[in-house]
Design an enzyme around this catalytic site. Structure first.
Site, PDB file in Angstrom:
ATOM      1  N   ASP A  52       0.856  -1.188   0.000  1.00  0.00           N
ATOM      2  CA  ASP A  52       0.000   0.000   0.000  1.00  0.00           C
ATOM      3  C   ASP A  52       0.896   1.243   0.000  1.00  0.00           C
ATOM      4  OD1 ASP A  52       0.968  -0.145   2.652  1.00  0.00           O
ATOM      5  OD2 ASP A  52      -0.874  -1.138   3.301  1.00  0.00           O
ATOM      6  N   ASP A  54       1.458   5.035   1.496  1.00  0.00           N
ATOM      7  CA  ASP A  54       1.072   5.978   2.549  1.00  0.00           C
ATOM      8  C   ASP A  54       1.707   7.328   2.278  1.00  0.00           C
ATOM      9  OD1 ASP A  54      -0.330   4.009   3.995  1.00  0.00           O
ATOM     10  OD2 ASP A  54       1.544   3.273   4.835  1.00  0.00           O
ATOM     11  N   ASP A 127       8.734   3.092  13.504  1.00  0.00           N
ATOM     12  CA  ASP A 127       9.324   1.947  14.192  1.00  0.00           C
ATOM     13  C   ASP A 127      10.779   1.656  13.796  1.00  0.00           C
ATOM     14  OD1 ASP A 127       8.373   1.109  11.733  1.00  0.00           O
ATOM     15  OD2 ASP A 127       7.126  -0.519  12.509  1.00  0.00           O
TER      16      ASP A 127
END
Ligand code: ATP
Ligand code: MG
Length: 414
Positions: A52, A54, A127
């Site tokens: 996907d 982002d 992260d």
């Protein structure tokens, strides 16, 4: 963090998602900064197809929402904007700063993550270093605000940003993400990070069961399910995700074969259903409970399957909840297993017409492959499916038990 690294892209602009580019372009025209970010940049640089796309921007969710008619703001703790193009959704998030102590719970969880910040702030709350890479479409450049991401990507290292223990405490799901990216990208992780995961595995129990389900689905559906499962066992995370599966005496062979076949199907572009995987993961606990319910509690075999399926799924919901759209089919797969044995009269035809026949049949083969003595039964059903009607009838006839026929009594009216 002034020494941000920039680099001209080493991927083709034609690989970029058109809709994501429309979003960044309109944001720039509106006077905002907008980058592609995270997994899509990482995957493009690795020559992989992103899952996907982002977008990260300095526009607030409300400002983004005003720019796109086809958008809506979702989430509370972490507001993002979904911009919809037909079936595709581009996720737009506003640059965020690292939360401060007041906004975290006693356990260290981030409770409110809507403190907006600069682009640099946004990078350090992500992260891993390789997930903190930004692509600027107007300049056709990759930005690496931690100055580590591009190097780690090249050296195939998965490095958490900041102090691992603090970051895992803030969000224990990052432990699952570490395992997912390690398996999916075949990256290395440091011994220190490994140790921190093992020491903090129990934090996973604090994650809401529905979020855990989403994460585990990503873990098992990324094409490296078997490797990931072994890692979950290695880090003692399986106990918190599937407590029943961690019990001694569970047929791990069946589970690993199911994971292998999932990986194979994904590699071949074939469809996979999580229901089949959950059916495999929980098969042994269900079968063991079924034996108890029928032998000791006196339930019929069919009622036993229904009750065992319900109970095991209910127990599972407290740690990781499987939505009904997957637990329902899994229960069907379990209940149908007995019906392969009943091959008299119209029953085989009824089973063949069942909407879950194919999955249940594949499951029967899986049980055989993992060591259950089901060779003859599997062969029979394999043949039955492709046989013509005459052959099918004679196959059914041949399965009749060899009872001695009683001589017909003569009727008095004869
Ligand atoms: P995938 O290929 O699975 O989509 P991804 O890295 O894009 O991998 P997403 O879940 O789509 O993962 O998240 C997008 C980005 O958001 C990540 O790359 C990362 O920068 C950030 N992110 C996601 N989850 C977390 C988290 N739990 N903690 C910190 N940052 C996160
Ligand atoms: Mg992603």
């Amino acid at each position: 963090m002034s020494n941000q690294t920039t680099q001209s892209t080493s991927f083709n602009r034609s690989d970029l998602n058109k809709n994501a580019l429309k979003v960044t372009q309109r944001l720039s025209e509106g006077g905002f900064t907008a980058y592609l970010v995270g997994g899509c940049v990482r995957d493009l640089l690795l020559g992989r197809q992103p899952k996907d796309f982002d977008v990260a921007t300095n526009a607030t969710p409300q400002q983004v929402n005003r720019l796109f008619r086809n958008s809506r703001i979702i989430g509370r703790r972490f507001q993002i904007v979904h911009v919809r193009f037909g079936r595709e959704i581009i996720e737009v998030s506003t640059f965020r700063a690292q939360h401060d102590q007041k906004q975290s719970s006693e356990a260290g969880h981030v409770l409110n993550d809507n403190v907006f910040g600069s682009f640099e702030d946004d990078a350090v709350r992500r992260d891993f270093t390789i997930n903190a890479l930004y692509y600027c479409p107007t300049k056709d450049q990759v930005l690496d605000p931690t100055s580590l991401g591009l190097d780690d990507l090249q050296k195939k290292r998965l490095v958490l940003i900041g102090d691992p223990e603090t970051r895992f405490r803030e969000d224990p799901v990052r432990m699952l993400r570490a395992i997912r990216f390690k398996a999916k990208l075949d990256f290395s992780i440091s011994q220190k990070l490994e140790r921190t995961i093992q020491e903090n595995a129990s934090l996973m129990a604090e994650i809401p069961p529905a979020r855990l389900f989403e994460e585990v689905l990503k873990l098992l559906m990324a094409g490296a399910a078997k490797k990931t499962y072994q890692a979950l066992k290695h880090y003692q995370l399986i106990e918190t995700l599937f407590p029943k599966v961690a019990d001694a005496g569970i047929n791990q062979n069946l589970i690993e074969r199911a994971l292998e076949s999932t990986d194979r199907r994904i590699a071949n572009g074939q469809p996979v259903t999580p229901a089949f995987l959950f059916a495999a993961l929980l098969w042994d606990p269900v079968a063991q409970l079924h034996t108890k319910l029928t032998n000791i509690d006196g339930l019929s075999r069919a009622d036993g399957w229904a009750a065992a399926g319900d109970q095991i799924v209910a127990q599972q919901q407290s740690t990781l909840s499987i939505p009904r759209r997957f637990s329902g089919p899994a229960k069907d797969i379990w209940c149908l297993q007995d019906r392969f044995e009943a091959r008299q009269g119209k029953r085989p035809f009824r089973l063949l017409a069942h909407k879950r026949f194919r999955a249940a049949y594949d499951f029967l083969l899986l049980r055989r492959d993992s060591g259950e003595p089901l060779e003859a039964l599997c062969d029979w059903w394999t043949e039955f499916q492709t046989a013509d009607e005459v052959e099918q009838k004679s196959m059914i006839q041949a399965t009749r038990p060899n009872r001695k026929r009683k001589p017909r009594r003569k009727s008095n009216t004869d």
